[in-house]
Design a protein around this motif. Structure first.
Motif, PDB file in Angstrom:
ATOM      1  N   VAL A  64      -1.630   5.949   9.451  1.00 58.32           N
ATOM      2  CA  VAL A  64      -0.603   4.924   9.641  1.00 58.32           C
ATOM      3  C   VAL A  64       0.406   5.483  10.648  1.00 58.32           C
ATOM      4  O   VAL A  64       0.935   6.574  10.441  1.00 58.32           O
ATOM      5  CB  VAL A  64       0.099   4.590   8.306  1.00 58.32           C
ATOM      6  CG1 VAL A  64       1.166   3.521   8.513  1.00 58.32           C
ATOM      7  CG2 VAL A  64      -0.925   4.144   7.253  1.00 58.32           C
ATOM      8  N   THR A 122      -6.032   5.690  13.811  1.00 59.63           N
ATOM      9  CA  THR A 122      -4.927   4.871  13.300  1.00 59.63           C
ATOM     10  C   THR A 122      -5.448   3.486  12.933  1.00 59.63           C
ATOM     11  O   THR A 122      -6.059   2.813  13.772  1.00 59.63           O
ATOM     12  CB  THR A 122      -3.820   4.753  14.373  1.00 59.63           C
ATOM     13  OG1 THR A 122      -3.325   6.069  14.644  1.00 59.63           O
ATOM     14  CG2 THR A 122      -2.682   3.858  13.908  1.00 59.63           C
ATOM     15  N   THR A 130      -3.310   1.323  10.835  1.00 57.77           N
ATOM     16  CA  THR A 130      -2.122   0.485  10.599  1.00 57.77           C
ATOM     17  C   THR A 130      -1.000   1.051  11.470  1.00 57.77           C
ATOM     18  O   THR A 130      -0.845   2.272  11.544  1.00 57.77           O
ATOM     19  CB  THR A 130      -1.683   0.534   9.109  1.00 57.77           C
ATOM     20  OG1 THR A 130      -2.757   0.059   8.293  1.00 57.77           O
ATOM     21  CG2 THR A 130      -0.451  -0.322   8.850  1.00 57.77           C
ATOM     22  N   ALA A 173       3.053   4.640   5.394  1.00 59.69           N
ATOM     23  CA  ALA A 173       2.842   3.250   4.956  1.00 59.69           C
ATOM     24  C   ALA A 173       4.113   2.713   4.292  1.00 59.69           C
ATOM     25  O   ALA A 173       4.542   1.585   4.566  1.00 59.69           O
ATOM     26  CB  ALA A 173       1.648   3.179   4.003  1.00 59.69           C
ATOM     27  N   ALA A 195      -1.602   0.160   2.374  1.00 56.20           N
ATOM     28  CA  ALA A 195      -2.275   1.109   3.273  1.00 56.20           C
ATOM     29  C   ALA A 195      -1.945   2.545   2.876  1.00 56.20           C
ATOM     30  O   ALA A 195      -1.061   2.791   2.060  1.00 56.20           O
ATOM     31  CB  ALA A 195      -1.840   0.860   4.711  1.00 56.20           C
ATOM     32  N   GLY A 196      -2.696   3.488   3.439  1.00 53.59           N
ATOM     33  CA  GLY A 196      -2.356   4.904   3.274  1.00 53.59           C
ATOM     34  C   GLY A 196      -2.983   5.601   2.083  1.00 53.59           C
ATOM     35  O   GLY A 196      -2.795   6.794   1.894  1.00 53.59           O
TER      36      GLY A 196
END
Ligand code: NIG
Ligand code: FE
Length: 421
Positions: free
Chosen positions: A77, A143, A145, A362, A371-372
């Protein structure tokens, strides 16, 4: 009978799920759970299981990916970028090495203002194509996000153009994008004697940005020769009233008290923080404001003093890392390089760095619950690395270690056959 799912990843040498109940700080950033000999199951774009070999026992899949003992982690992220812009600024590198400072270049109408000129001139289609180019490269580095800021328009038409481009990019390529309105990125030449009137005009844009769902956050450059702390306070308070999450470019070059302001306003993040004071750091630990550190920018500005990541982590600040990808102070899409610079110059350990580019990053953009992390029910965004273990990524610097990237359960990057390293 075995349950049929879309994909199973087998033979994972090391799996980092980064599972966490919230952003990490202090010793908990060091506490990395590494699963060896692991498997991951994916169905309908979501993680079904992520753990020790054996977890796949009741499942079958048409698509089996043999990871060959490689490292697997969540997709990275990148919580701070300025990736929608016109033109480029390679000519400034010569000026810089001849001794001209970033703020001097800006004061002479270069720097951010030169990108403003090119972004105003660029068509929406040009910006879209350029954005696609940079995002494709970001994805190839792992990556999945990212955050993206406006701020190269400094007037209504171009700020909206940038935000519309960011929204279209979000919808038309794999990386999930979170947008930030940064109309207060610089004072345009036409307003140089009336910064408060300029800020008023930027504030007037907020309701329409909100209504059109063009940005979730508002950000301001609080810096000598740009916006003062009191101007920033006024701008950010209004943005909070309008329902925006807050971010600040704080204490990047001069220590003005941006960290304290971020804590006072309970900003979601304060970014840069090279000159943050002890009190500012303490207050950020208490307010829960996430520090987004951008050591690639310090490196590229040719400075020798870096943000005090160790003091921040020890004080209880939640620390994350980002590229700050932009055409002036950090022209790179490569967050793996930032991980190496964070190790060498921020003195962050590999374990802290992995938290900083996944779970904490995130949360810094309001995506902590999406996310993450790799756990059942989460979107299947993950990276298979051409590396035997997690320490290898910050260690072997300047090259792309990605083997494959899976976004929303689909293989989107495969560097199979690429020269190792
Ligand atoms: O984060 N500091 C202000 N903004 C960017 C640089 C933008 C530019 O130079 O174009 C930054 O460093
Ligand atoms: Fe920035």
């Amino acid at each position: 009978m075995a349950k049929q799912i879309d994909t199973i990843l087998i033979n994972i040498g090391q799996l980092l799920t980064m599972e966490s109940s919230g952003p990490r700080t202090g010793k908990s950033m060091q506490d990395l759970h590494v699963i060896e000999d692991a498997v991951v199951g994916i169905d309908n774009q979501k993680i079904v299981f992520a753990g020790k070999k054996g977890a796949e026992a009741e499942y079958a899949a048409a698509d089996i990916i043999d990871c060959g003992g490689r490292l697997v982690t969540p997709g990275l992220v990148d919580p701070h970028t300025h990736l929608v812009f016109g033109g480029s600024r390679e000519k400034e590198l010569n000026l810089k090495i001849q001794g001209m400072s970033y703020l001097d270049i800006l004061a002479q109408g270069g720097g951010i203002l030169s990108t403003v000129k090119h972004t105003r001139e660029a068509s929406e289609e040009e910006l879209l194509q350029k954005g696609h180019f940079h995002l494709k490269r970001m994805l190839s580095y792992g990556t999945t996000t990212a955050e993206v800021k406006s701020g190269y328009g400094l007037e209504k038409e171009t700020e909206f153009k940038q935000l519309r481009v960011a929204k279209k990019l979000h919808e038309s390529q794999p990386i999930d994008l979170v947008s930030t309105f940064m109309g207060a990125h610089a004072i345009p030449p036409e307003d140089k004697d009336s910064p408060d009137e300029f800020l008023d005009r930027m504030l007037e844009l907020l309701p329409e940005i909100k209504e059109k769902e063009l940005a979730a956050f508002a950000d301001i450059f609080t810096e000598t020769g740009v916006f003062t702390v009191s101007q920033s306070r006024r701008y950010l308070k209004k943005a909070a009233e309008e329902g925006f999450g807050l971010k600040i470019h704080a204490d990047e070059i001069d220590p003005l008290g941006g960290a304290e302001l971020a804590a006072e306003l309970r900003a979601v993040s304060a970014d840069h923080l090279v000159g943050a004071s002890d009190e500012g750091i303490q207050q950020m630990a208490e307010s829960g404001t996430i520090a987004v550190l951008l050591p690639g920018t310090t490196f590229y500005l040719g400075k020798h003093t870096y943000a005090r990541a160790r003091d921040m982590i020890d004080a209880g600040v939640r620390v994350s890392l980002a590229t700050d990808f932009n055409p002036g102070s950090s022209p790179t899409e490569n967050i793996q390089l930032i991980m190496s610079i964070a190790a060498l110059h921020l003195k962050m350990t590999a374990e802290e760095i992995w938290h900083a580019v996944t779970v904490n990053a995130a949360y810094a953009i309001g995506k902590g619950e999406e996310a993450g992390q790799l756990k059942p029910g989460r979107t299947a965004d993950l990276v298979i690395w051409e590396a035997p273990n997690y320490m290898y990524i910050p260690y072997h610097y300047g090259v792309n270690h990605v083997h494959q990237v899976i976004k929303d359960g689909k293989l989107v990057i495969s560097r199979e056959g690429a020269v190792l390293g």
